[in-house]
Design an enzyme around this catalytic site. Structure first.
Site, mmCIF file in Angstrom:
data_model
loop_
_atom_site.group_PDB
_atom_site.id
_atom_site.type_symbol
_atom_site.label_atom_id
_atom_site.label_comp_id
_atom_site.label_asym_id
_atom_site.label_seq_id
_atom_site.Cartn_x
_atom_site.Cartn_y
_atom_site.Cartn_z
ATOM 1 N N PRO A 132 0.821 -1.213 0.000
ATOM 2 C CG PRO A 132 -0.921 -1.599 1.494
ATOM 3 C CD PRO A 132 0.394 -2.162 1.033
ATOM 4 C CB CYS A 133 1.385 3.579 -2.520
ATOM 5 S SG CYS A 133 -0.211 3.749 -3.368
#
Length: 506
Positions: free
Chosen positions: A106-107
């Site tokens: 996840p960014c």
């Protein structure tokens, strides 16, 4: 040579299909592209309940109820060990079960938008550094260490190259090289590979040195002229990438490959969605607020010939559409929004929409005055009428909040919050004057029509916005399998659109 790697290389040399595990899989964009390239799917690891169920339903539909539920359950990679995970899938020897490992941690903490949100929430200028999501690449690396895949692929946003002034990709490569992997990374844009969306992504590929192979990133198959903002964002992301020379350390970065001067044009929004049926229910007041469930089907338009891209979306091997579209639904918006959508020009952003709204409001005030009704600023009637015409957001702070898509260009990047705020992708058709449907968003991400999303409209939008475009995943998978000497699957081609059998009518 490591025994596990030797066993897997011998297996692949015998012509057996590579087995893939997808970490942070979402609903399965990466999985789908690699499956089309010829991989068998071991499973996925995903924390989001609906995305995890979508992954299971699409890639393991024929399993027993018990095993299907094991795949469908959401999984927290920070507490789920690799061997426990694979054992829950019914795999008796986990260490030998995975040839390829892919995934995109996840960014939010890596993106500039995400960092701003975290600063706001935590009231700390460097809160993004302390966000636990910024360290989810570490469990990914732990899975590599435990499962020893022959090769791996990591996907993320470009700003992972400039995380608080630090190039995190080089750190990841150093750790992987310590485990025996040869690594390279670059930036790719999905529109260069036949996806009708300008979506820039960081891609890192590692191949175990025992394979004796090197990865070459695919050359663009489309010639795309990107807006200036894309190049500016790329330049910021690459700020801390140091190219090797006599005075600087060697980098694993591969310069971005440019498309040919006379390459084919990109796939446009119109090519991607024109064959889907119009939605006009919002214009007669029949569209109500509330959850949109996928319980009513519509069929394709019969007055429009599907493009080559649309035919692929209908005929993707294993995910062929049956002509019934169950998720072609949109969110409910206000009359103010529909009025503006109809009047906006292609490419108009929020500041232009706001200025247009002011003009329309002024015209309405003049009309009221001619009718003998004078509305004064600060009065309840004036404020109520203004809210019916002018959106409340500051045009100086939200330049990208709205945008009316141009039919002859790829779409801009789809975001995960489409379900809550889909104004960033307003339909180009003035007659429909609306935002995207779930199926249209799926088309712009290159999900085939036979791919099913778990949940209702908002969870589906989130899954689509978080995904890797399957066609981009396929373009990345082909050279990886080729480098490993794996025989070409008959659906694999060097072009961005795989060969599928379609009739003249699509």
């Amino acid at each position: 040579m490591h025994r596990t790697i030797e066993y897997k290389l011998n297996r692949l040399a015998r012509g057996e299909r590579p087995r893939l595990l997808d970490l942070f899989s979402g609903c399965g964009g990466l999985t789908l592209g690699f499956q089309l390239a010829g991989c068998d799917i071991v499973g996925g690891v995903e924390f989001d309940e609906h995305a995890s169920r979508s992954h299971a339903l699409n890639f393991h539909p024929h399993l027993s109820p018990e095993l299907l539920e094991a795949h469908a359950r959401p999984k927290d990679i920070t507490v789920t060990k690799s061997h426990e995970l694979l054992a829950s899938f019914g795999i008796k020897k986990p260490v030998d079960a995975v040839d390829l490992l892919v995934g995109g941690p996840p960014c939010p903490a890596f993106t500039r938008v995400g960092r701003a949100k975290l600063r706001e929430v935590h009231e700390h200028p460097e809160a993004f550094r302390h966000d636990p999501r910024a360290k989810l690449y570490l469990p990914y690396l732990e899975y590599v260490k435990e499962l020893m895949p022959v090769a791996l692929l990591m996907e993320n946003v470009p700003d992972i190259l400039n995380f608080g002034g630090h190039n995190l990709a080089e750190e990841v490569c150093e750790i992987l090289e310590g485990l025996g992997y040869r690594c390279r990374y670059t930036l790719v844009n999905a529109a260069n590979h036949g996806v009708p969306q300008m979506r820039e992504r960081f891609i890192l590929v590692g191949i175990h040195e025992a394979a004796g192979a090197y990865y070459s990133f695919p050359a663009p198959t489309r010639k795309v002229v990107f807006p200036s903002g894309y190049q500016g964002s790329r330049d910021v992301a690459l700020k801390h990438v140091v190219l090797g020379d006599l005075f600087a350390p060697k980098t694993r970065y591969v310069p971005v490959l440019e498309s040919k001067r006379k390459g084919r044009p990109p796939v446009s929004v119109q090519e991607a969605i024109e064959d889907l049926p119009p939605i006009t229910s919002h214009l007669d007041g029949t569209l109500r607020r509330g959850a949109r469930r996928f319980n009513e089907a519509v069929t394709y338009r019969t007055d429009v010939s599907p493009s080559a891209y649309a035919r692929l979306m209908r005929s993707w091997p294993g995910f062929e559409g049956d002509g019934q579209l169950w998720d072609h639904v949109i969110r409910s918006l206000s009359d103010r929004d529909y009025r503006l959508f109809r009047a906006m020009k292609w490419g108009d952003d929020y500041p232009k929409a706001y200025a247009l709204a002011e003009r329309l409001f002024a015209q309405r005030l003049a009309s009221e005055k001619r009718a003998g009704r004078r509305l004064l600023p600060g009065t309840p009637d004036y404020d109520e009428l203004r809210s019916d015409y002018v959106p409340p957001y500051d045009p100086g702070k939200f330049p990208n909040k709205w945008r009316k898509m141009a039919p002859d260009e790829p779409a801009r990047t789809l975001m995960a919050h489409l379900g809550k705020d889909s104004y960033s992708h307003i339909h180009y058709d003035d007659e429909q004057a609306r935002v995207l449907s779930v199926r249209e968003a799926a088309r712009l991400q290159s999900f085939p029509d036979g791919f099913k999303f778990s949940g209702t409209m908002n969870p589906a939008f989130r899954q689509i916005g978080n995904a890797v475009p399957p066609l981009l995943a396929h373009a990345l998978a082909e050279p990886l399998l080729t480098a490993l000497g794996i025989g070409a699957n008959e659906s694999r081609r060097t072009q961005d659109v795989p060969k599928v059998q379609v009739s003249a009518a699509g």
